[in-house]
Design a protein around this motif. Structure first.
Motif: not given
Length: 388
Positions: A144-146, A345-346, A355-356, A363-366
């Motif tokens: 769940v992390c970056i 899964v979300g 989301n993966f 999926i993270r942008n920051s």
């Protein structure tokens, strides 16, 4: 009169039997493993991560599977902050019939246990383990992390836009995948901003960073990036504090700790950390968590004795809810069925929408950036820093 009493007694017995017949059967149980360091060098952070899981379980102790309510049981396994023990501990956890595993704080422990989870076909959901190879090399692992390279890229962007750095000393530990991953991501993105990166690797058990720092003024270095553990981070902060020409120092998510925060008191330079969440991001979550802590003496002690909200606690909370979403989506409590649905899964978490991607990464942008206050033990939110 005696006949009336006998009739009344018979009626009472019938009513009692009817009441017994209406008693609900206990819910079936589904087990989720919690694979964390509860002791050793990373024990304090492992406990904080677990607190998020426990608070989420407190709020949502059941899960619906095809209309059937299951009680969720958390099964704990202490990897003792030990790479050498991690695989054996993972095997003992699987022996408890867990259908999914959460953890671990510390990428090296997750990597050591991953072959065990992979061999058993059990999904493992990383909470703050950021090494790229965890998801790159193991199909069972999601997180769940970056990941490290993205975090390093965000920190290079921050060094450019907020610190104005043009030459950065990067101190990273030899053979440590977390350190080297952040360093690689930082160096790659730093080149886009024409930041000169002087990368220096130090060996395990280094106890004195003065030799690495004493010539930074002569070299024209205007910031130090140290993707390393809390133990090394504190030593670097103390060594920097002894210099006349101190410069800003920043680390990755491992620096988001009370120890680093406290070491900033009285220093004449700024200390930054990247992290997954900053206190103040969700007052409803934080108020509920603090209230729960206040009524739970053991939980408060595990949180360091105060009611501060750690980023890894938030991530643990979000990971638990992702696990419930996976079990519910699978429509099954069989581990193979749960692993099969993980890519789809979300969940809407405190830290954001989760989301993966195809690799199993969130999926993270920051990422959040915080600064340690030099007068009181407090982290101050600075900004959400974009990766690129």
């Amino acid at each position: 009169m005696k006949k009336v009493f006998i009739i009344l007694l018979a009626v009472c017995i019938c009513l009692s039997m009817a009441a017994c017949g209406e008693k609900e059967e206990p819910n079936p149980v589904v087990r989720i493993g919690v694979f964390e360091p509860f002791s050793g060098t990373d024990g304090a952070m492992g406990m904080k991560e677990t607190l998020g899981i426990q608070y989420a379980h407190h709020l949502q102790p059941t899960v619906k599977v095809n209309g059937q309510t299951y009680d969720v049981e958390l099964v704990y396994a202490d990897n003792a902050s030990s790479k050498s023990q991690a695989a054996q501990v993972a095997e003992s956890l699987l022996a408890e019939d867990v259908v999914l595993v959460l953890g671990s704080y510390g990428s090296e422990y997750s990597l050591a246990a991953a072959p065990v989870f992979e061999g058993a076909g059990v999904a493992a959901l990383g909470i703050s383990c950021t090494a790229p190879s965890i998801t790159n090399d193991f199909d069972c692992y999601y997180r769940v992390c970056i990941q490290d390279t993205h975090q390093g890229a965000a920190l290079a962007n921050f060094a450019h836009t907020e610190i104005g750095a043009t030459k950065v000393l990067c101190l990273s530990q030899i053979g440590n995948e977390y350190a080297q991953g952040l360093a690689a991501g930082f160096k790659s993105t730093a080149a886009q901003f024409d930041i000169d990166v002087v990368k220096v690797d130090f060996s395990e058990n280094c106890n004195d960073f003065t030799p690495y720092l004493q010539s930074i003024a002569e070299q024209g270095i205007d910031a130090v990036f140290a993707p390393c553990s809390v133990r090394y981070g504190k030593l670097i902060v103390e060594a920097m504090g002894a210099l006349e020409d101190a410069v800003p120092v920043f680390g990755g998510d491992t620096w988001d700790s009370d120890s680093i925060r406290d070491s900033a008191i009285g220093k004449n330079f700024r200390i930054y950390t990247s992290t997954f969440y900053a206190e103040g991001g969700s007052t409803s979550f934080e108020n509920g968590f603090k209230e729960w802590l206040a009524g739970n003496e053991n939980a408060l002690a595990s949180n360091g004795g105060d009611d501060s909200v750690s980023a890894v606690t938030v991530m643990g909370y979000d990971a638990y809810n992702v696990a419930l979403a996976a079990i519910s989506k699978a429509g099954s409590v069989h581990h193979a069925d749960i692993l099969a649905v993980m890519p789809n899964v979300g969940s809407s978490g405190v830290s954001g929408i989760i989301n993966f991607d195809d690799n199993g990464d969130a999926i993270r942008n920051s990422i959040y950036i915080k600064r340690a206050d030099t007068e009181v033990p407090l982290w101050k939110y600075v900004k959400n820093q974009r990766i690129g």
